[in-house]
Scaffold this motif. Structure first.
Motif, mmCIF file in Angstrom:
data_model
loop_
_atom_site.group_PDB
_atom_site.id
_atom_site.type_symbol
_atom_site.label_atom_id
_atom_site.label_comp_id
_atom_site.label_asym_id
_atom_site.label_seq_id
_atom_site.Cartn_x
_atom_site.Cartn_y
_atom_site.Cartn_z
ATOM 1 N N TYR A 166 18.668 -27.051 39.816
ATOM 2 C CA TYR A 166 19.607 -27.621 38.875
ATOM 3 C C TYR A 166 20.741 -26.623 38.768
ATOM 4 N N ARG A 178 21.248 -32.641 51.866
ATOM 5 C CA ARG A 178 22.659 -32.700 51.427
ATOM 6 C C ARG A 178 23.547 -32.063 52.477
ATOM 7 N N TYR A 218 14.930 -23.901 45.809
ATOM 8 C CA TYR A 218 15.081 -25.184 46.488
ATOM 9 C C TYR A 218 15.512 -26.249 45.489
ATOM 10 N N ASN A 219 16.513 -27.031 45.870
ATOM 11 C CA ASN A 219 17.049 -28.119 45.041
ATOM 12 C C ASN A 219 17.214 -27.701 43.576
ATOM 13 N N TRP A 234 19.787 -26.974 49.100
ATOM 14 C CA TRP A 234 19.712 -28.382 48.712
ATOM 15 C C TRP A 234 19.294 -29.163 49.961
ATOM 16 N N ILE A 272 28.290 -30.774 48.539
ATOM 17 C CA ILE A 272 28.225 -31.003 47.100
ATOM 18 C C ILE A 272 29.579 -30.579 46.539
ATOM 19 N N THR A 305 20.536 -29.473 55.573
ATOM 20 C CA THR A 305 20.405 -28.776 54.291
ATOM 21 C C THR A 305 21.710 -28.045 54.028
#
Length: 125
Positions: free
Chosen positions: A118, A87, A115-116, A84, A90, A68
């Protein structure tokens, strides 16, 4: 007019006597509010939120087999951990970068987490 002058002097004295971290936190908080983001301190678990702030830290956290990427976003009022799942990296997510993140707030180990989320990388101005 007299009250405007008093406000000016009060702000000037505050700027001259406050420490840099406090002034930076105030600037971050004002920018977040101006961009329509909620203050992290006002976000509650389960709410859909948009927060804007500066990334204080970014780290890869391998837990078992699934990695993560975690980043701490600070908006001048409180920190929110962005996570994320799955991953390792990023592009653009790095300490010092200002981003706007949107998602549902959760609480993990007493800390606010998205969490995750946008996200949008913000340009410096």
């Amino acid at each position: 007019m007299a009250s405007t002058g008093g406000g000016y002097w009060r702000r000037l004295v505050r700027r001259l006597t406050s420490d840099v971290a406090e002034l930076d936190a105030d600037d971050l908080s004002r920018k977040a509010e101006a961009d329509g983001a909620q203050k992290a301190c006002d976000c509650r678990s389960g709410e859909e939120v948009t927060v804007l702030g500066r990334l204080r830290s970014v780290e890869l956290c391998p837990r078992d087999a699934a990695a993560t990427l975690e980043a701490e976003l600070y908006d001048g009022t409180e920190g929110v951990t962005l996570v994320w799942l799955g991953r390792r990296r990023i592009p653009g997510i790095e300490p010092g970068r200002t981003i706007k993140a949107r998602g549902r707030i959760a609480v993990r180990d007493g800390r606010k987490v998205l969490y995750n989320p946008y996200y949008e990388l913000q340009t410096t101005s």
